[in-house]
Write a protein that holds these residues in place. Structure first.
Motif, PDB file in Angstrom:
ATOM      1  N   GLY A   7       0.909  -1.081   0.081  1.00  0.00           N
ATOM      2  CA  GLY A   7       0.241  -0.074   0.038  1.00  0.00           C
ATOM      3  C   GLY A   7       0.792   1.137  -0.300  1.00  0.00           C
ATOM      4  N   GLY A   9      -0.553   4.716  -0.028  1.00  0.00           N
ATOM      5  CA  GLY A   9      -1.137   5.655   0.610  1.00  0.00           C
ATOM      6  C   GLY A   9      -0.276   6.470   1.401  1.00  0.00           C
ATOM      7  N   GLU A  38      -5.712   6.908  -3.943  1.00  0.00           N
ATOM      8  CA  GLU A  38      -6.803   6.418  -3.432  1.00  0.00           C
ATOM      9  C   GLU A  38      -7.382   7.209  -2.335  1.00  0.00           C
ATOM     10  N   ALA A  44      -9.705  16.163   3.358  1.00  0.00           N
ATOM     11  CA  ALA A  44     -10.248  17.624   3.819  1.00  0.00           C
ATOM     12  C   ALA A  44      -9.008  18.442   4.298  1.00  0.00           C
ATOM     13  N   TYR A 256      -8.902  -1.674   1.863  1.00  0.00           N
ATOM     14  CA  TYR A 256      -8.878  -2.937   1.651  1.00  0.00           C
ATOM     15  C   TYR A 256      -8.165  -4.012   2.398  1.00  0.00           C
ATOM     16  N   GLY A 354     -13.663   8.976  -1.504  1.00  0.00           N
ATOM     17  CA  GLY A 354     -12.621   8.254  -0.968  1.00  0.00           C
ATOM     18  C   GLY A 354     -13.358   7.399  -0.050  1.00  0.00           C
ATOM     19  N   PRO A 357     -10.847   4.280   6.182  1.00  0.00           N
ATOM     20  CA  PRO A 357     -10.681   2.994   6.700  1.00  0.00           C
ATOM     21  C   PRO A 357     -11.143   2.906   8.097  1.00  0.00           C
ATOM     22  N   LEU A 383      -8.631  10.104  10.227  1.00  0.00           N
ATOM     23  CA  LEU A 383      -7.577  10.920  10.805  1.00  0.00           C
ATOM     24  C   LEU A 383      -6.080  10.296  10.127  1.00  0.00           C
TER      25      LEU A 383
HETATM   26  C1  LIG Z   1     -13.720  12.772   2.439  1.00  0.00           C
HETATM   27  C2  LIG Z   1     -12.548  12.686   3.374  1.00  0.00           C
HETATM   28  C3  LIG Z   1     -11.982  13.677   4.085  1.00  0.00           C
HETATM   29  C4  LIG Z   1     -10.757  13.269   5.015  1.00  0.00           C
HETATM   30  N1  LIG Z   1     -10.261  14.472   5.606  1.00  0.00           N
HETATM   31  C5  LIG Z   1      -9.356  13.968   6.335  1.00  0.00           C
HETATM   32  C6  LIG Z   1      -8.579  14.980   7.140  1.00  0.00           C
HETATM   33  O1  LIG Z   1      -8.927  16.389   6.903  1.00  0.00           O
HETATM   34  N2  LIG Z   1      -7.581  14.848   8.041  1.00  0.00           N
HETATM   35  C7  LIG Z   1      -6.991  13.697   8.173  1.00  0.00           C
HETATM   36  O2  LIG Z   1      -6.431  13.349   8.858  1.00  0.00           O
HETATM   37  N3  LIG Z   1      -7.850  12.554   7.564  1.00  0.00           N
HETATM   38  C8  LIG Z   1      -8.803  12.721   6.519  1.00  0.00           C
HETATM   39  N4  LIG Z   1      -9.498  11.992   5.949  1.00  0.00           N
HETATM   40  C9  LIG Z   1      -8.964  10.352   6.071  1.00  0.00           C
HETATM   41  C10 LIG Z   1      -7.696  10.133   5.283  1.00  0.00           C
HETATM   42  O3  LIG Z   1      -7.867  10.447   3.953  1.00  0.00           O
HETATM   43  C11 LIG Z   1      -7.555   8.273   5.461  1.00  0.00           C
HETATM   44  O4  LIG Z   1      -7.425   7.869   6.755  1.00  0.00           O
HETATM   45  C12 LIG Z   1      -5.914   8.243   4.785  1.00  0.00           C
HETATM   46  O5  LIG Z   1      -5.977   8.520   3.518  1.00  0.00           O
HETATM   47  C13 LIG Z   1      -5.692   6.521   4.925  1.00  0.00           C
HETATM   48  O6  LIG Z   1      -4.746   6.403   4.279  1.00  0.00           O
HETATM   49  P1  LIG Z   1      -4.054   4.857   4.084  1.00  0.00           P
HETATM   50  O7  LIG Z   1      -2.852   5.135   3.378  1.00  0.00           O
HETATM   51  O8  LIG Z   1      -4.278   3.957   5.209  1.00  0.00           O
HETATM   52  O9  LIG Z   1      -5.203   4.300   2.651  1.00  0.00           O
HETATM   53  P2  LIG Z   1      -4.926   4.712   1.091  1.00  0.00           P
HETATM   54  O10 LIG Z   1      -4.883   6.042   0.892  1.00  0.00           O
HETATM   55  O11 LIG Z   1      -6.359   4.119   0.793  1.00  0.00           O
HETATM   56  O12 LIG Z   1      -3.809   3.706   0.752  1.00  0.00           O
HETATM   57  C14 LIG Z   1      -3.945   2.475   0.356  1.00  0.00           C
HETATM   58  C15 LIG Z   1      -3.363   2.056  -0.608  1.00  0.00           C
HETATM   59  O13 LIG Z   1      -3.546   0.492  -0.996  1.00  0.00           O
HETATM   60  C16 LIG Z   1      -3.684   0.068  -2.239  1.00  0.00           C
HETATM   61  N5  LIG Z   1      -4.259  -1.051  -2.533  1.00  0.00           N
HETATM   62  C17 LIG Z   1      -5.427  -1.268  -1.944  1.00  0.00           C
HETATM   63  N6  LIG Z   1      -5.610  -2.697  -2.316  1.00  0.00           N
HETATM   64  C18 LIG Z   1      -4.562  -3.204  -3.248  1.00  0.00           C
HETATM   65  C19 LIG Z   1      -4.351  -4.370  -3.688  1.00  0.00           C
HETATM   66  N7  LIG Z   1      -4.925  -5.452  -3.610  1.00  0.00           N
HETATM   67  N8  LIG Z   1      -3.265  -4.489  -4.721  1.00  0.00           N
HETATM   68  C20 LIG Z   1      -2.227  -3.260  -4.460  1.00  0.00           C
HETATM   69  N9  LIG Z   1      -2.667  -2.309  -3.948  1.00  0.00           N
HETATM   70  C21 LIG Z   1      -3.815  -1.912  -3.001  1.00  0.00           C
HETATM   71  C22 LIG Z   1      -4.504   1.426  -2.857  1.00  0.00           C
HETATM   72  O14 LIG Z   1      -4.032   1.464  -4.243  1.00  0.00           O
HETATM   73  C23 LIG Z   1      -3.939   2.250  -1.865  1.00  0.00           C
HETATM   74  O15 LIG Z   1      -2.859   3.276  -2.602  1.00  0.00           O
HETATM   75  C24 LIG Z   1     -10.482  12.034   5.026  1.00  0.00           C
HETATM   76  C25 LIG Z   1     -11.039  11.012   4.355  1.00  0.00           C
HETATM   77  C26 LIG Z   1     -11.859  11.312   3.522  1.00  0.00           C
HETATM   78  C27 LIG Z   1     -12.687  10.153   2.439  1.00  0.00           C
END
Ligand SMILES: Cc1cc2nc3c(=O)[nH]c(=O)nc-3n(C[C@H](O)[C@H](O)[C@H](O)COP(=O)(O)OP(=O)(O)OC[C@H]3O[C@@H](n4cnc5c(N)ncnc54)[C@H](O)[C@@H]3O)c2cc1C
Length: 417
Positions: A7, A9, A38, A44, A256, A354, A357, A383
């Protein structure tokens, strides 16, 4: 040690950076063409330790029913035949009491504050720029009842030593001068001056470049198919590019994550809670926000990101659907034009959604799993941007066998039994 991160992100990228800095050989795998495409793409923009609270709290079930009945509803639940959704909803309900709220909050705040401090240190060391500002967040109240009801929040802020100000109209117009045009709609505000803002996508992209300069390998456009386990330990990861092996595997797949974990017998209560944002170019800077404004009535955040305004909100339980629903866009456009009628050009709106999780207790899951050498960094919910750098530091410490600088015992998946 070789560490494979699943991942790319904001959580995966931040972990990669801190692991590389700790001297490890790191590879990141993601199905997208680059970092943060993603959920981390257009959130925000708030880095908000001050608002690091679980959604599940006392009185929330009643409020949730009212929210669902509002015209510009902040909460939408689709009646899906999805047992995971209803199980997750039930677990969340079980957290809607004062005792659970206090425990969950006490786990979230230290990570969020630590993370903001790590972010500050990172800025000082590297001059990383991402349309960042450190001017706090402002929660705006439209009714006296809302303002009178902040006693509980203020008590919690005092308990955690979070600086705050309760402001009248003149006070909030001083920090957000563009609100002079619409101030009559609001009775007052709560300001958290220690909060920050910034573009999570820009941050992740720059940090990934810095990680690459430290030797991190990024394998983009690669789908992860399955985890391979043998003898109680992770022995590899099946991907489109073949079987990848490492000494440690960190799973940071956001919403995911449960899909890859279930086949190897690990169940974690992470469920996608969909949110939406719009991004509009600023027309006249004097009429745009300076930092983040939270409209308490609509639960929508309006944030200045360089020469753009980002407006984010809505919690929609709709499974993994990525449909862009026009009613949500209408709500976000309504809020930004209500607050800043001359601030942004809505004819150039970029509309996005988006999947947050989310765990039912609001706390992310960071740390070891019952499978040897497999770690988790997921479930950051609302967050993830706020908690990214702190999570990356904690992961680097855990992998390196060092004691993290904050107590992380409450973040482990073992809390679910
Ligand atoms: C509308 C909205 C507003 C928000 N506002 C805020 C805010 O103001 N402040 C804050 O702190 N947080 C905010 N958040 C929350 C924050 O954006 C998320 O908590 C954060 O982006 C999660 O990051 P992550 O890396 O865990 O997930 P992701 O960014 O989803 O990364 C997971 C990665 O896994 C990859 N992946 C998944 N499955 C597979 C697979 N099978 N094979 C290969 N790759 C895969 C995806 O491509 C992705 O790149 C907000 C969320 C939303 C939706």
């Amino acid at each position: 040690m070789k560490v494979l991160i699943l991942g790319g992100g904001v959580i995966g990228v931040a972990s990669a950076y801190y692991l590389a800095r700790a001297g490890h050989e790191v590879e990141v795998v993601d199905r997208q063409a680059g970092p943060a495409l993603e959920t981390s793409f257009a959130n925000a923009g708030e880095v908000s330790p001050g608002y690091s609270s679980p959604w599940a709290g006392p009185g929330v079930p009643i409020k949730a029913i009212k929210w669902m009945l509002m015209q510009h509803s902040p909460l939408v639940v689709w009646p899906l035949l999805d047992p995971d959704m209803w199980r997750w909803g039930w677990q969340m309900l079980m957290n809607c009491n004062a005792r659970a709220y206090a425990v969950n909050k006490s786990r979230m705040v230290p990570l969020a504050e630590y993370s903001r401090d790590c972010l500050k240190a990172l800025r000082a060391e590297t001059a990383i720029a991402y349309d960042d500002r450190a001017q706090g967040t402002l929660q705006l109240f439209r009714t006296q009842k809302q303002l009178d009801g902040i006693g509980g929040d203020v008590a919690v802020l005092k308990q955690y030593g979070v600086p705050f100000e309760v402001l009248d109209r003149a006070g909030f117009c001083r920090v957000e001068p563009a609100l002079k045009l619409t101030q009559e709609k609001f009775v007052g505000a709560l300001r958290l001056p220690g909060d920050e803002t910034g573009d999570c996508f820009k941050f992740s992209t720059r940090l990934a470049e810095m990680a690459a300069a430290l030797g991190v390998q990024f394998r983009w456009n690669t789908r992860i198919q399955a985890l391979q386990v043998g003898g109680g330990a992770i022995t590899g990861v099946h991907t489109d590019a073949g079987l990848l092996k490492a000494d440690r595997v960190l799973l940071a797949l956001g919403s995911y994550s449960p899909q890859l974990l279930a086949p190897v017998g690990i169940r974690i209560p992470v469920y996608p809670v969909k949110g939406y944002s719009i991004t509009v170019p600023i027309t006249e800077a004097q009429y745009a926000p300076e930092s983040t404004i939270m409209d308490e009535t609509h639960k929508v955040a309006v944030t200045r990101l360089g020469d753009r305004i980002r407006v984010g909100g809505t919690a929609e339980l709709a499974g993994y659907s990525m449909a862009l629903r026009q009613a949500r866009r209408a709500t976000l456009e309504h809020v930004v034009s209500d607050l800043f009628p001359k601030g942004g050009d809505l004819s150039q709106t970029e509309f996005w959604c988006g999947l947050r999780p989310m765990t039912p207790d609001g706390t992310p899951i960071v740390g070891a799993t019952p499978i040897k050498h497999l770690l988790l960094a997921t479930g950051h919910g609302t967050l993830g941007w706020t908690m990214a750098c702190g999570t990356g530091r904690v992961v680097a410490d855990l992998v390196s066998g060092r004691q993290p600088e904050i107590d992380v015992s409450g973040l482990a998946m073992s809390r679910y039994g």
